[in-house]
Design a protein around this motif. Sequence first.
Motif, PDB file in Angstrom:
ATOM      1  N   ARG A   1       7.637  -4.036  -5.662  1.00  0.00           N
ATOM      2  CA  ARG A   1       6.536  -4.239  -4.715  1.00  0.00           C
ATOM      3  C   ARG A   1       6.468  -3.088  -3.712  1.00  0.00           C
ATOM      4  O   ARG A   1       5.416  -2.792  -3.165  1.00  0.00           O
ATOM      5  CB  ARG A   1       6.714  -5.566  -3.962  1.00  0.00           C
ATOM      6  N   MET A   2       7.631  -2.437  -3.486  1.00  0.00           N
ATOM      7  CA  MET A   2       7.708  -1.351  -2.520  1.00  0.00           C
ATOM      8  C   MET A   2       7.929  -0.008  -3.207  1.00  0.00           C
ATOM      9  O   MET A   2       8.350   0.966  -2.590  1.00  0.00           O
ATOM     10  CB  MET A   2       8.836  -1.640  -1.507  1.00  0.00           C
ATOM     11  N   LEU A   3       7.616   0.069  -4.514  1.00  0.00           N
ATOM     12  CA  LEU A   3       7.729   1.303  -5.276  1.00  0.00           C
ATOM     13  C   LEU A   3       6.441   1.531  -6.063  1.00  0.00           C
ATOM     14  O   LEU A   3       5.782   0.564  -6.462  1.00  0.00           O
ATOM     15  CB  LEU A   3       8.918   1.233  -6.241  1.00  0.00           C
TER      16      LEU A   3
ATOM     17  N   SER B   1       0.830  -1.193   0.000  1.00  0.00           N
ATOM     18  CA  SER B   1       0.000   0.000   0.000  1.00  0.00           C
ATOM     19  C   SER B   1       0.871   1.252   0.000  1.00  0.00           C
ATOM     20  O   SER B   1       2.051   1.214   0.361  1.00  0.00           O
ATOM     21  CB  SER B   1      -0.903   0.010   1.238  1.00  0.00           C
ATOM     22  N   THR B   2       0.287   2.373  -0.403  1.00  0.00           N
ATOM     23  CA  THR B   2       1.026   3.635  -0.443  1.00  0.00           C
ATOM     24  C   THR B   2       1.567   3.994   0.941  1.00  0.00           C
ATOM     25  O   THR B   2       2.710   4.449   1.080  1.00  0.00           O
ATOM     26  CB  THR B   2       0.122   4.764  -0.961  1.00  0.00           C
ATOM     27  N   GLY B   3       0.738   3.797   1.960  1.00  0.00           N
ATOM     28  CA  GLY B   3       1.186   4.096   3.322  1.00  0.00           C
ATOM     29  C   GLY B   3       2.392   3.262   3.714  1.00  0.00           C
ATOM     30  O   GLY B   3       3.340   3.764   4.327  1.00  0.00           O
ATOM     31  N   ALA B   4       2.374   1.968   3.371  1.00  0.00           N
ATOM     32  CA  ALA B   4       3.497   1.082   3.688  1.00  0.00           C
ATOM     33  C   ALA B   4       4.763   1.547   2.979  1.00  0.00           C
ATOM     34  O   ALA B   4       5.857   1.517   3.552  1.00  0.00           O
ATOM     35  CB  ALA B   4       3.165  -0.347   3.287  1.00  0.00           C
ATOM     36  N   MET B   5       4.614   1.984   1.723  1.00  0.00           N
ATOM     37  CA  MET B   5       5.774   2.480   0.975  1.00  0.00           C
ATOM     38  C   MET B   5       6.362   3.713   1.647  1.00  0.00           C
ATOM     39  O   MET B   5       7.590   3.821   1.800  1.00  0.00           O
ATOM     40  CB  MET B   5       5.368   2.834  -0.460  1.00  0.00           C
TER      41      MET B   5
END
Length: 198
Positions: A189-191, A24-28
């Motif tokens: 996955r993190m971008l 999710s954007t927040g996780a990133m």
Amino acid sequence: MSDIGTGTRASMGVSTGSAQNRYSTGAMVFHWVIAIAVIANWRIAAVAEHASETDAAYWMGHHKALGISILALSILRLLWRLAHPVPAMPNSYATWEKMLARTVHFIFYVLLIGLPIGGWLGVSLFGGNVDMWGLFTLPGLPVGEARETGKAIIGLHKTGGEIFIYLIALHIIGALKHTFWNKDGTLFRMLPFGKPNR
């Protein structure tokens, strides 16, 4: 990733594609902000270690304040993760790779929370507090003054920080290896761009 937006698109029959494989954007945001802060704090501690006594106190003030900020961000990140399930690991991962990734991520959370608390505890045992860049002062923990114990705690804090850096290097190598050698899109996955593969 299961959030409201993804669920809505799926229920409408719209293909979510790689979005289901992406954090999710927040996780990133939490991931990259905390990663930058941790590396910066590592370098600040290194500068303080080789500085004069006066300069060391200046840099350690920044190190302590940034450490508490990392603690707060890490707690928020953990709460975010509990509320937003992470995407499944790529099918291309071997069983041992999945186990290693889970273990390293667990240790990351332990260190992200444990190291700042340990540093705060060590400072408190010396009768000190944490000046948050002049905005406010975080008082020492109510543990009383015990300098020898404080030295031991700070020693463990330093060792934990060194272990953390090695694990970060392992994490980076693994992500780069999967992305550019195995070509499974792990890094993406993190971008918010690129193609994370299943």
